[in-house]
Design a protein around this motif. Structure first.
Motif, mmCIF file in Angstrom:
data_model
loop_
_atom_site.group_PDB
_atom_site.id
_atom_site.type_symbol
_atom_site.label_atom_id
_atom_site.label_comp_id
_atom_site.label_asym_id
_atom_site.label_seq_id
_atom_site.Cartn_x
_atom_site.Cartn_y
_atom_site.Cartn_z
ATOM 1 N N MET A 1 -28.697 -41.430 -19.581
ATOM 2 C CA MET A 1 -29.106 -41.700 -18.198
ATOM 3 C C MET A 1 -30.333 -42.598 -18.163
ATOM 4 N N ARG A 2 -31.243 -42.425 -19.107
ATOM 5 C CA ARG A 2 -32.422 -43.295 -19.168
ATOM 6 C C ARG A 2 -32.009 -44.741 -19.420
ATOM 7 N N ARG A 3 -31.076 -44.945 -20.334
ATOM 8 C CA ARG A 3 -30.611 -46.306 -20.613
ATOM 9 C C ARG A 3 -29.898 -46.885 -19.391
ATOM 10 N N LEU A 4 -29.028 -46.090 -18.761
ATOM 11 C CA LEU A 4 -28.303 -46.560 -17.584
ATOM 12 C C LEU A 4 -29.281 -46.948 -16.479
ATOM 13 N N THR A 5 -30.271 -46.086 -16.227
ATOM 14 C CA THR A 5 -31.252 -46.358 -15.177
ATOM 15 C C THR A 5 -32.019 -47.639 -15.465
ATOM 16 N N SER A 6 -32.477 -47.789 -16.695
ATOM 17 C CA SER A 6 -33.246 -48.977 -17.061
ATOM 18 C C SER A 6 -32.419 -50.246 -16.888
ATOM 19 N N ASP A 7 -31.147 -50.191 -17.292
ATOM 20 C CA ASP A 7 -30.295 -51.378 -17.159
ATOM 21 C C ASP A 7 -30.019 -51.704 -15.695
ATOM 22 N N LEU A 8 -29.824 -50.683 -14.865
ATOM 23 C CA LEU A 8 -29.603 -50.928 -13.441
ATOM 24 C C LEU A 8 -30.856 -51.483 -12.769
ATOM 25 N N ILE A 9 -32.026 -51.010 -13.183
ATOM 26 C CA ILE A 9 -33.274 -51.546 -12.638
ATOM 27 C C ILE A 9 -33.454 -53.006 -13.035
ATOM 28 N N ASP A 10 -33.140 -53.323 -14.291
ATOM 29 C CA ASP A 10 -33.239 -54.718 -14.720
ATOM 30 C C ASP A 10 -32.258 -55.607 -13.951
ATOM 31 N N PRO B 1 -38.089 -42.095 -5.417
ATOM 32 C CA PRO B 1 -38.107 -40.619 -5.441
ATOM 33 C C PRO B 1 -37.264 -40.000 -6.553
ATOM 34 N N TYR B 2 -36.744 -40.808 -7.469
ATOM 35 C CA TYR B 2 -35.799 -40.253 -8.424
ATOM 36 C C TYR B 2 -36.386 -40.212 -9.831
ATOM 37 N N GLN B 3 -35.573 -40.024 -10.840
ATOM 38 C CA GLN B 3 -36.053 -39.750 -12.185
ATOM 39 C C GLN B 3 -36.958 -40.868 -12.713
ATOM 40 N N LEU B 4 -37.844 -40.493 -13.622
ATOM 41 C CA LEU B 4 -38.893 -41.393 -14.090
ATOM 42 C C LEU B 4 -38.467 -42.112 -15.365
ATOM 43 N N HIS B 5 -37.286 -42.707 -15.344
ATOM 44 C CA HIS B 5 -36.742 -43.366 -16.522
ATOM 45 C C HIS B 5 -37.080 -44.856 -16.575
ATOM 46 N N TYR B 6 -38.175 -45.254 -15.960
ATOM 47 C CA TYR B 6 -38.548 -46.665 -15.939
ATOM 48 C C TYR B 6 -39.975 -46.822 -16.439
ATOM 49 N N SER B 7 -40.276 -47.994 -16.924
ATOM 50 C CA SER B 7 -41.589 -48.282 -17.483
ATOM 51 C C SER B 7 -42.546 -48.740 -16.394
ATOM 52 N N PRO B 8 -43.870 -48.686 -16.654
ATOM 53 C CA PRO B 8 -44.817 -49.272 -15.701
ATOM 54 C C PRO B 8 -44.538 -50.744 -15.431
#
Length: 543
Positions: free
Chosen positions: A459-468, A480-487
């Motif tokens: 899920m962390r990888r999926l979230t990071s890729d979707l954010i990118d 408001p959701y999980q903290l799977h992203y970097s500063p």
């Protein structure tokens, strides 16, 4: 999610149950026995040393002393100093005074459907605001004054049948304070997010003073509290606009996703469309390619039309079974989407009736409150080893098609378990940390994941890729959701985040208000120039 989204009975239930084969389906339909509490995947934070306070500092009335709390993700188990459930402004003042004296952080919580510790902090005091739930309707002013712990469900019951809320989240389970703290939006593409329907807020600052914040009074504070994740003040109550509880004719059409921008342009140009949203296919063969567009069009008032009392969603077990089977494999995902396309509209509940008998083929009519009066009980379960996670991404309107194409590629390459995908429209939001500095489409995802370390890593990888992907399309992601992203990902999406954290330090120099999200990301922006705190008007000590 509206009641139509999982309105599957009769034929669809039989088809899904028959396909289940040897699966033991009873647990998939069973009511949950309580909130899930799966694990703790939140970042580990420095400990908080409580100090001994003067004996003159009153002890709050704890509803829970010590122990742990969690949120709707079930993955955020956090040890806290305790939970206080205030029922008055004096109770809030007592809790804040106690926390100040003991150097404990304070977090305000509602139903805790944020999924990254935004409603609590390790070692802190949690204010369970659900005890402050008064509701007072002013029909002449067309406003409703509510305690921050009141839910939209309760507000709808209080204002129906004559009035409806102007802007709220698309389901009714959330508290008003929580919705304001994230500036939630819903099905009304004309009304915008909750901020647009707010007349004023009554809040308590970190020093215990009570002030009013609005667009005209303490306006800078207002812009930071709305969408401010509880970091600037405790929301005590809010004055909200209400609107006539219009009658709508429900309509829908199946389109190719590439036709959505033109379809929405038609909807936006038609003032008679009061509510709208879109569901994207989660069936593997048509993943994110087919789209069902739902519209609610104002219907002429007629003295023979009767608005029925708001009812609770029926067939909860069937709906829960449908959702949970869809998580199991591709066949059930396909059956769920087929049912939404071919069955739901034939069995839709029409809540506005005529005093005389209706004629065959008459339009299905509902009141404005009806599509949003859904507490989504069917989404909650006791299934072990899995949980459901929300994501939301805001994409410039002219970039929605390439965004969906990129999202489909990510889902397929990572074998994401997508339970639901929808689109709503948002306008410009002018709060300090805005997810929509320009008009955008909101893509809301409901994803299933195992509660294992591997499930969290995926899920962390999926979230990071979707954010990118979102950043590539000049969009933003909801916080408001999980903290799977970097500063760095946070700053790329929200260039104003440093100024936001600096303003928080100006309004709350001792750092009384905090949560896991703030503790995780604020240190990365600590060097941002300090903000100057504006003067406060009409401040008064708590009673």
């Amino acid at each position: 999610m509206s009641r139509r989204r999982y309105l599957l009975v009769g034929v669809s239930a039989l088809a899904l149950t028959a396909g289940a084969g040897a699966l033991y389906v009873a647990p998939l339909a069973a009511d949950p026995t309580g909130p899930k509490d799966c694990a703790d995947v939140l970042p580990h934070l420095p400990g908080i040393a409580s100090s001994t306070a003067s004996a003159t500092v009153a002890e709050p009335r704890w509803s829970q002393r010590g122990g742990t709390v969690n949120d709707a993700s079930c993955l955020s188990r956090t040890a806290v100093a305790g939970v206080v459930r205030p029922r008055s402004e004096a109770d809030v003042a007592t809790a804040l005074a106690y926390a100040r004296a003991h150097h404990l952080p304070v977090s305000a919580a509602g139903v805790k459907h944020s999924m990254g510790g935004q409603a609590f902090r390790a070692g802190g005091v949690v204010l369970d605001m659900r005890g402050m739930q008064t509701i007072r309707l002013d029909e002449n002013a067309r406003t409703v004054t509510v305690g921050s712990g009141a839910t939209w469900h309760a507000i709808q019951l209080a204002v129906h049948p004559r009035f409806a809320v102007k802007a709220m989240q698309s389901t009714d389970i959330f508290s008003v304070g929580g919705s304001i703290s994230v500036n939630a939006h819903g099905m009304d593409h004309q009304a915008g997010a909750v901020m647009g329907s707010l007349r004023s807020l009554r809040v308590m600052l970190a020093d215990g003073r009570i002030v009013t914040a609005s667009r005209d009074e303490n306006a800078d504070l207002f812009r930071h509290i709305v969408g401010g994740y509880g970091l600037f003040a405790v929301i005590l109550s809010a004055v909200l606009d209400v609107v006539p509880n219009d009658i709508y004719r429900s309509e829908r059409q199946l389109i190719d996703y590439r036709a959505f921008p033109d379809t929405f342009a038609r909807i936006a140009a038609d003032p008679s469309v009061g509510l709208s949203y879109v569901h994207l296919s989660t069936a593997p063969k048509t993943l994110l390619q087919e789209a069902l567009v739902y519209e609610y069009r104002r219907f002429p008032e007629d003295q023979t039309l009767l608005r029925q009392p708001l009812g609770e969603v029926a067939s909860t077990k069937v709906r829960r079974l449908t959702v949970n089977l869809a998580k199991k494999n591709d066949l059930f995902k396909s059956l769920k989407w087929w049912s939404e396309k071919n069955i739901e509209h034939r069995i839709e509940t029409c809540t506005v009736t005529r005093a005389q008998a209706q004629g065959a083929g008459e339009a299905c009519l509902v009141a404005r409150n009806d599509p949003m009066h859904d507490s989504v009980a069917y989404l909650f379960n006791d299934l072990p080893g899995e949980t459901d996670i929300l994501h939301e991404y805001f994409v410039p309107r002219d970039r929605i098609v390439p965004f969906i194409d990129g999202m489909r590629d990510i889902f397929r390459s990572q074998d994401a378990n997508v339970v639901n995908a929808s689109i709503r429209a948002v306008g410009i939001e002018d709060n300090a940390l805005s997810y929509a500095p320009a008009p955008a489409f909101s893509v809301v995802l409901y994803l299933n994941q195992p509660t294992t370390a591997e499930g969290t890593a995926r899920m962390r990888r999926l979230t990071s890729d979707l954010i990118d992907l979102t950043s590539k399309q000049s969009g933003r992601f909801f916080l408001p959701y999980q903290l799977h992203y970097s500063p760095a990902q946070l700053e790329r999406a929200y260039p104003e985040i440093g100024a936001f954290f600096a303003a928080k330090r100006a309004w709350d120099p001792d750092g009384l208000f905090s949560n896991t999200w703030y503790a995780r990301y604020a240190p990365a922006f600590a060097k941002h120039p300090a903000a100057t705190r504006p003067s406060i008007t009409s401040g008064a000590p708590a009673a």
